[in-house]
Design an enzyme around this catalytic site. Sequence first.
Site, PDB file in Angstrom:
ATOM      1  N   ASP A   1      29.234  43.532  28.525  1.00 52.71           N
ATOM      2  CA  ASP A   1      28.441  44.301  29.488  1.00 52.71           C
ATOM      3  C   ASP A   1      27.444  45.258  28.819  1.00 52.71           C
ATOM      4  OD1 ASP A   1      27.716  44.481  32.123  1.00 52.71           O
ATOM      5  OD2 ASP A   1      29.081  46.115  32.604  1.00 52.71           O
TER       6      ASP A   1
ATOM      7  N   ASP B   1      33.212  47.255  41.107  1.00 50.34           N
ATOM      8  CA  ASP B   1      32.267  46.891  40.035  1.00 50.34           C
ATOM      9  C   ASP B   1      32.208  47.965  38.960  1.00 50.34           C
ATOM     10  OD1 ASP B   1      31.406  44.549  41.302  1.00 50.34           O
ATOM     11  OD2 ASP B   1      30.008  45.685  42.554  1.00 50.34           O
TER      12      ASP B   1
ATOM     13  N   ASP C   1      27.417  37.323  33.042  1.00 53.95           N
ATOM     14  CA  ASP C   1      26.305  38.209  32.630  1.00 53.95           C
ATOM     15  C   ASP C   1      25.891  38.056  31.168  1.00 53.95           C
ATOM     16  OD1 ASP C   1      26.422  39.199  35.165  1.00 53.95           O
ATOM     17  OD2 ASP C   1      27.123  41.199  34.610  1.00 53.95           O
TER      18      ASP C   1
HETATM   19  C1  BGC Z   1      35.754  44.089  35.440  1.00 54.71           C
HETATM   20  C2  BGC Z   1      37.010  43.303  35.138  1.00 54.71           C
HETATM   21  C3  BGC Z   1      37.514  42.682  36.416  1.00 54.71           C
HETATM   22  C4  BGC Z   1      36.447  41.878  37.078  1.00 54.71           C
HETATM   23  C5  BGC Z   1      36.893  41.320  38.404  1.00 54.71           C
HETATM   24  C6  BGC Z   1      34.738  43.211  36.130  1.00 54.71           C
HETATM   25  O1  BGC Z   1      33.647  43.969  36.482  1.00 54.71           O
HETATM   26  O2  BGC Z   1      35.236  44.632  34.262  1.00 54.71           O
HETATM   27  O3  BGC Z   1      37.988  44.177  34.636  1.00 54.71           O
HETATM   28  O4  BGC Z   1      38.631  41.886  36.128  1.00 54.71           O
HETATM   29  O5  BGC Z   1      35.294  42.663  37.292  1.00 54.71           O
HETATM   30  O6  BGC Z   1      37.085  42.310  39.340  1.00 54.71           O
END
Ligand code: BGC
Length: 403
Positions: free
Chosen positions: A194, A372, A231
């Site tokens: 990310d 998110d 991403d």
């Molecule tokens: C998070 C993960 C999560 C996934 C699904 C991502 O944005 O970083 O920890 O498992 O979303 O909710």
Amino acid sequence: MPKDPARGDGPVVRHDRDDARYVRRGPESPAATPTATPVDEPRATAGTAGSPAVGTAAGAPPGGAVPAAKRAARRPGRAVPIALIAVAALLLLALAAFATTLIVVSQQAEGNPFRDRALFVDPDSNAARAAEGSGSDEQREAAARIAASPTAIWLTPERVLPGTASATVADTVAQAEAAGALPVFVVYGITDRDCGGFSSGGLPRDEYLDWVDEIADGLGDRRSIVVLEPDSLALASECPDPDARTALVRSALARFSGTGAAVYLDGGHSAWLPAAAMAESLRAAGVDEARGFATNVSNAQATDDEAAYAARVSEALGGAHAIIDTSRNGAGPPADGEWCNAPGLALGEEPHALDDRVVDAVLWVKPPGESDGTCNGGPPAGTWWPEQAVELVANADRLAGGS
Ligand code: BGC
């Protein structure tokens, strides 16, 4: 390992208004869209090399000369037989067209990894646990509603620790197999994951690839679906070393060869990169070795827009297949382009396989009700957020009721 370290949740928030996912982009410029070149049409209708030229009668003598007696014998005597022959020819043509359609459809269905199998519903999802938890009736009902539908299982190094991944994944695959169902996994642990956003984290390169090896080992040769690193490619240009990132995705993808997994790299979404650029990035990451790419993961673009986008990316790639995340796109994207815990979203179309040239299935990749990140009042990324679950369900009901 702490989940979503402070780096991602604190002040180092890269998803400001400059973030690509905030920006509501206009339609792609025509220049960015590859020119449509129908690949199959001419080949489907043209005769193969060496086949008789159209109009040449099979069995005609060399030179095409037909003795007068034979010509006379073959000449239809009356108008009625001519009409009959025409009708028969038309019927034969229609039959041939129908048979061709059947062959094409069954070929598509044959390659589609979602064929013939229900999707696995994880009894241990966040939603399933929340449905049995301590929330209000409304919150537990919303959680139960979401828990009843198949959602992807996210494998992050925070939840599925290195050293335990093989056993954890093998256990889930065995559960799915016992239920005669197909599990969908998301692998989400790439180095600098990310790139400074709310889901920051990930493993150093070598540890990451070892972890992916463990996951591949746990999958074995049983049928499964893997969505690889949401991403990672679309965001690459905002990360320190885009080429190294692409190369790492490519190495991770290679680890799944020999498993029973159909792998989809991440292909952003219709309001992010232009299709040609996304296709280029997917190609560089080795999409030719994968089943295809996923679009709309954790986003809310409308399914039709995503299908059109997927078709353009697929065409630029010479026919890769796609899946579309419909977990929360029922109301389409918010007007301001917000992507992070945007208010006003609704559950989208329930997951199911499609019989389509490009799109294999619509899926709930991001589990609805999971945050998110620490934006718009949400808890850390991935955490169950009861209020959001209630809103997604209520908005979907409202849309279904036509109000
Ligand atoms: C998070 C993960 C999560 C996934 C699904 C991502 O944005 O970083 O920890 O498992 O979303 O909710």
